[in-house]
Scaffold this active site. Structure first.
Site, PDB file in Angstrom:
ATOM      1  N   LYS A 150      40.910 -15.215 -35.635  1.00 46.02           N
ATOM      2  CA  LYS A 150      41.346 -16.260 -36.573  1.00 46.02           C
ATOM      3  C   LYS A 150      40.212 -16.768 -37.476  1.00 46.02           C
ATOM      4  CE  LYS A 150      45.565 -16.727 -36.210  1.00 46.02           C
ATOM      5  NZ  LYS A 150      46.078 -16.206 -37.473  1.00 46.02           N
ATOM      6  N   ARG A 151      39.059 -16.921 -36.885  1.00 51.18           N
ATOM      7  CA  ARG A 151      38.001 -17.541 -37.694  1.00 51.18           C
ATOM      8  C   ARG A 151      37.519 -16.629 -38.814  1.00 51.18           C
ATOM      9  NH1 ARG A 151      33.002 -16.062 -35.657  1.00 51.18           N
ATOM     10  NH2 ARG A 151      33.222 -14.714 -33.849  1.00 51.18           N
TER      11      ARG A 151
END
Ligand code: GLU
Length: 489
Positions: free
Chosen positions: A256-257
């Site tokens: 996600k990051r």
């Protein structure tokens, strides 16, 4: 090794969205099956009843369909080895478990979660690999029977043979060897009766006659356990190939990051499926001869697992954008319009039921293709055709030295001339030049700012005809002649 027709499978757990790393696994299975005349099976691994949902399953199937990775057998289409959801296969796991118990290869384990946790903590504290101690392996048959009758919770464990070397040949990684003594006896049936992954996957792959298991490297340590279970059940293991992980630019697993990670997010951002498929294939494989832009069917013809790299692949969003631009240019125009329309609706530039919406988007799309990376970026690039800001246009015209004069002359030239074409626009610009003596940027820039209300944008001989085509199908959008009249007065 295996004989008979090739059968491969993609076996997603329906516990979330389809990650692009898993989509690549599905793609490599698909490429192999399609290139070799094999069968591509889709099996839903929903044994984790807490986390598995039908919504997730439907989303994953939808994403695979969108990518064009069609399957020959699966929960929705059936096939010769039903059912294709693990939740429907409990009897088969039970039968296989009973065979292992009868053969003395599986035993009941009464250890509580607390006990196991303590053992694990102690092993880690002593820098030892956490591994089940085998405490319940030595329980006598009488004790086991007594405790089971008393209703004590028990899992079933597979008895891993001690002190052997287990080597298998991985098509991507070459020979891989594990020592069985470092493998703790894995749970194969949980105390709630549900099968564990390492067990269900073996029963299913064997009973579904899978010949090649192609999956992520995160499963490689499971493979020796699975091979031992195949052997204990008297089955021939399939051929294995473990694909390297997909990493972010910082070389940590893509998460996600790093931004978008799921297929549905890439879709929502306006990447074309054929672009994502082409890009994913390049993560660890090359179509050869320095070529990178190759469509799926052609990739399938060339695909060869033994040429898949075992080093980790870094996800490069710039490269995906480049590939997407390519496929946007290649795409059938009408298809591209249909795909792009929803973003115009979201932007409020056309109504969902607007009869002119398709024609309006078709008119503006050519000047955006080649200039944007993704379909999502199209509306913004061409918004001037839909939302003309007269006050801003006026301000920009007035900021130009010959602005008012040029625009008046242009207004006169286009008055009553009907929708502008590339040619009639050029003729009108030439007549404004003749009337004012202004040329080059001093001529064209005032026309641009007057017509679009923007300081920059697509080529005028594309933009102005597009404005008139939009105006022809959308009543509230002013034509170039109307814009010019308003600015020229
Ligand atoms: N359900 C497993 C996963 O999604 C499948 C692993 C395998 O292909 O064996 O990771």
């Amino acid at each position: 090794m295996t004989s008979g027709p090739m059968r491969v499978r993609f076996a997603p757990s329906p516990t979330g969205l389809l990650h692009v790393g898993n989509a690549r696994t599905a793609l490599f299975n698909w490429l192999l099956a399609r290139g070799q005349g094999g069968t591509f099976v889709l099996r839903v691994e929903d044994t984790d009843t807490q986390r598995s949902t039908r919504v997730s399953e439907e989303g994953i199937l939808e994403d695979l369909r969108w990518l064009g990775l069609n399957w020959d057998e699966g929960p929705d289409v059936g096939g010769s080895y039903p059912p294709y959801r693990q939740s429907g296969r409990t009897d088969r796991y039970r039968q296989a478990a009973d065979r292992l118990i009868a053969a003395g290869r599986a035993y009941y384990c009464f250890c509580s979660a607390e006990q196991l946790g303590q053992e694990r903590a102690a092993a880690l504290a002593g820098s030892l690999p956490p591994r089940y101690s085998g405490r319940c392996r030595v329980l006598g048959a009488d004790e086991v029977a007594r405790r089971r009758e008393a209703g004590e919770a028990a899992a079933l464990r597979f008895a891993v043979p001690e002190g052997e070397d287990l080597t298998f040949h991985d098509l991507v990684r070459g020979d891989v060897t594990f020592q069985t003594s470092v493998i703790g006896d894995p749970v194969i049936v949980r105390s709630d009766g549900g099968p564990a992954y390492n067990f269900a996957v073996v029963v299913d792959d064997a009973e579904m006659a899978i010949t090649h298991v192609i999956r992520g490297e995160d499963h490689i340590s499971n493979t020796p356990r699975q091979i031992l279970i195949y052997q204990a059940l008297g089955w021939t293991p399939p051929v294995f190939a473990h694909l390297s992980l997909v990493l972010g630019p910082d070389h940590a697993p893509l998460s996600k990051r790093h931004g978008a990670t799921s297929v549905s997010e890439f879709r929502a951002r306006g990447y074309l499926p054929e672009a994502l498929v082409n890009y994913l294939a390049l993560l660890g494989w090359s179509p050869g001869e320095g070529e990178e832009l190759v469509v799926a069917d052609e990739m399938a013809r060339r695909f060869d697992l033994t040429r898949v790299s075992h080093s980790a692949a870094v996800f490069d969003i710039e490269k995906l954008a480049w590939i997407n631009r390519h496929y946007m240019k290649q795409a059938d125009p009408a298809r591209l319009v249909t795909l792009t329309l929803p973003w115009f609706v979201t932007a409020g530039m056309v109504g969902a039921d607007d009869p002119g919406a398709f024609a309006a988007v078709a008119a503006v799309l050519p000047m955006a293709v080649g200039a944007v990376d993704r379909l999502e970026e199209v509306p913004q690039r061409v918004a001037f055709a839909f939302d003309w800001d007269a006050a801003e246009a006026r301000r920009l015209v007035d900021a130009e030295p010959d602005g008012a004069r040029v625009v008046s002359a242009f207004a006169e030239a286009v008055a009553g001339s009907g929708p502008l074409t590339r040619e009639s626009f050029r003729a009108a610009a030439a007549s404004a030049r003749a009337a004012t003596g202004v040329k080059g940027r001093a001529l064209f820039h005032p026309i641009r700012v007057a017509m679009t209300g923007w300081d920059s944008g697509p080529e005028l001989d594309l933009a102005l005809p597009a404005i008139d085509q939009v105006a022809a199908v959308m009543a509230q959008v002013p034509t170039c002649a109307e814009r010019a009249r308003k600015m020229g007065s």
